[in-house]
Design a protein around this motif. Sequence first.
Motif, short mmCIF file in Angstrom:
data_model
loop_
_atom_site.label_atom_id
_atom_site.label_comp_id
_atom_site.label_asym_id
_atom_site.label_seq_id
_atom_site.Cartn_x
_atom_site.Cartn_y
_atom_site.Cartn_z
N ALA A 60 -7.72 1.17 -3.37
CA ALA A 60 -8.91 -0.31 -4.91
C ALA A 60 -7.99 -0.26 -5.63
O ALA A 60 -8.31 -1.42 -6.08
CB ALA A 60 -9.61 1.46 -5.30
N GLN A 61 -6.67 0.09 -6.41
CA GLN A 61 -5.72 -0.01 -7.21
C GLN A 61 -5.30 -1.72 -6.34
O GLN A 61 -4.53 -2.18 -7.41
CB GLN A 61 -5.17 1.06 -7.45
CG GLN A 61 -5.12 2.23 -8.20
CD GLN A 61 -4.43 3.35 -8.24
OE1 GLN A 61 -3.21 3.29 -7.66
NE2 GLN A 61 -4.38 4.18 -9.40
N THR B 67 10.25 -0.63 10.04
CA THR B 67 9.45 -0.60 8.78
C THR B 67 10.70 -0.94 8.00
O THR B 67 11.70 -0.56 7.52
CB THR B 67 8.39 1.11 8.24
OG1 THR B 67 9.15 2.40 8.32
CG2 THR B 67 7.40 1.37 9.43
N PRO B 68 10.04 -2.03 6.63
CA PRO B 68 9.08 -2.11 6.34
C PRO B 68 7.64 -2.94 6.91
O PRO B 68 8.56 -3.39 7.51
CB PRO B 68 8.69 -2.48 4.67
CG PRO B 68 10.02 -2.50 4.48
CD PRO B 68 10.45 -2.24 5.85
N ALA B 69 6.82 -3.02 7.48
CA ALA B 69 6.06 -3.85 8.23
C ALA B 69 4.83 -4.28 7.15
O ALA B 69 4.33 -4.18 6.04
CB ALA B 69 5.08 -3.24 8.96
N SER C 77 -6.54 -4.34 7.59
CA SER C 77 -5.72 -3.77 7.88
C SER C 77 -5.25 -2.87 7.08
O SER C 77 -4.79 -1.57 6.71
CB SER C 77 -4.41 -4.58 7.68
OG SER C 77 -4.34 -5.50 8.33
N ALA C 78 -5.76 -2.82 5.63
CA ALA C 78 -5.94 -1.69 4.89
C ALA C 78 -7.11 -0.45 4.66
O ALA C 78 -6.32 0.68 4.19
CB ALA C 78 -6.32 -1.88 2.89
N THR C 79 -8.18 -1.20 5.54
CA THR C 79 -8.67 0.66 6.10
C THR C 79 -8.34 1.21 7.14
O THR C 79 -8.20 2.03 7.78
CB THR C 79 -10.35 -0.59 6.37
OG1 THR C 79 -10.87 -0.66 5.59
CG2 THR C 79 -11.73 0.90 7.09
N LEU D 271 0.98 -1.30 0.04
CA LEU D 271 0.02 -0.13 -0.12
C LEU D 271 0.76 1.20 -0.26
O LEU D 271 0.50 2.53 -0.95
CB LEU D 271 -1.11 -0.35 0.87
CG LEU D 271 -1.82 -0.92 0.69
CD1 LEU D 271 -2.55 -1.04 2.77
CD2 LEU D 271 -2.13 -0.92 0.33
N SER D 272 1.74 1.34 0.49
CA SER D 272 2.92 2.32 0.38
C SER D 272 4.86 1.57 1.31
O SER D 272 4.34 0.19 0.65
CB SER D 272 2.86 3.20 1.50
OG SER D 272 3.09 2.69 2.80
#
Length: 143
Positions: free
Chosen positions: A125-126, A91-93, A103-105, A9-10
């Motif tokens: 969404a991607q 991180t990364p985690a 987890s995304a939320t 996600l990042s």
Amino acid sequence: MGPLTVIPLSDELSVAGQISPADLSGLARAGFKSVICNRPDGESPGQFNHLDLAAAASQAGLALAYLPVVSGRVTPADGQAFAALLNQLPTPALAYCRSGMRSATLWALSQAGSQPWTELAQRAAQAGFNLGGVAPPAPISSL
């Protein structure tokens, strides 16, 4: 249980569905430094307990944090707690729950103060997570 699918996600965080103790050494080899468990223990039969995962994480050289959140009940306060973990943990985690959605939320809520919600929802969404049912947190008033 099939092979683990890790969804970035990042640069600092990826998410996944349920992990097993056997996954942890591979996560460490892939460069992860920490794991965040967002799944309450006993949520479903056969699920790995976070304490068993914490022991395996320690053996693999990973930190493990436990921030259980009930599916469908993620709150802005949970997002703030998630942000605090991201600030504390190396991180990364990798954060995990049953499917990765919680987890995304939590990640999106944790970033909402520093990034526009529409961009966070689009990035989610991607990655395959629909945050359409999640209300963006209200801006913090400066009264």
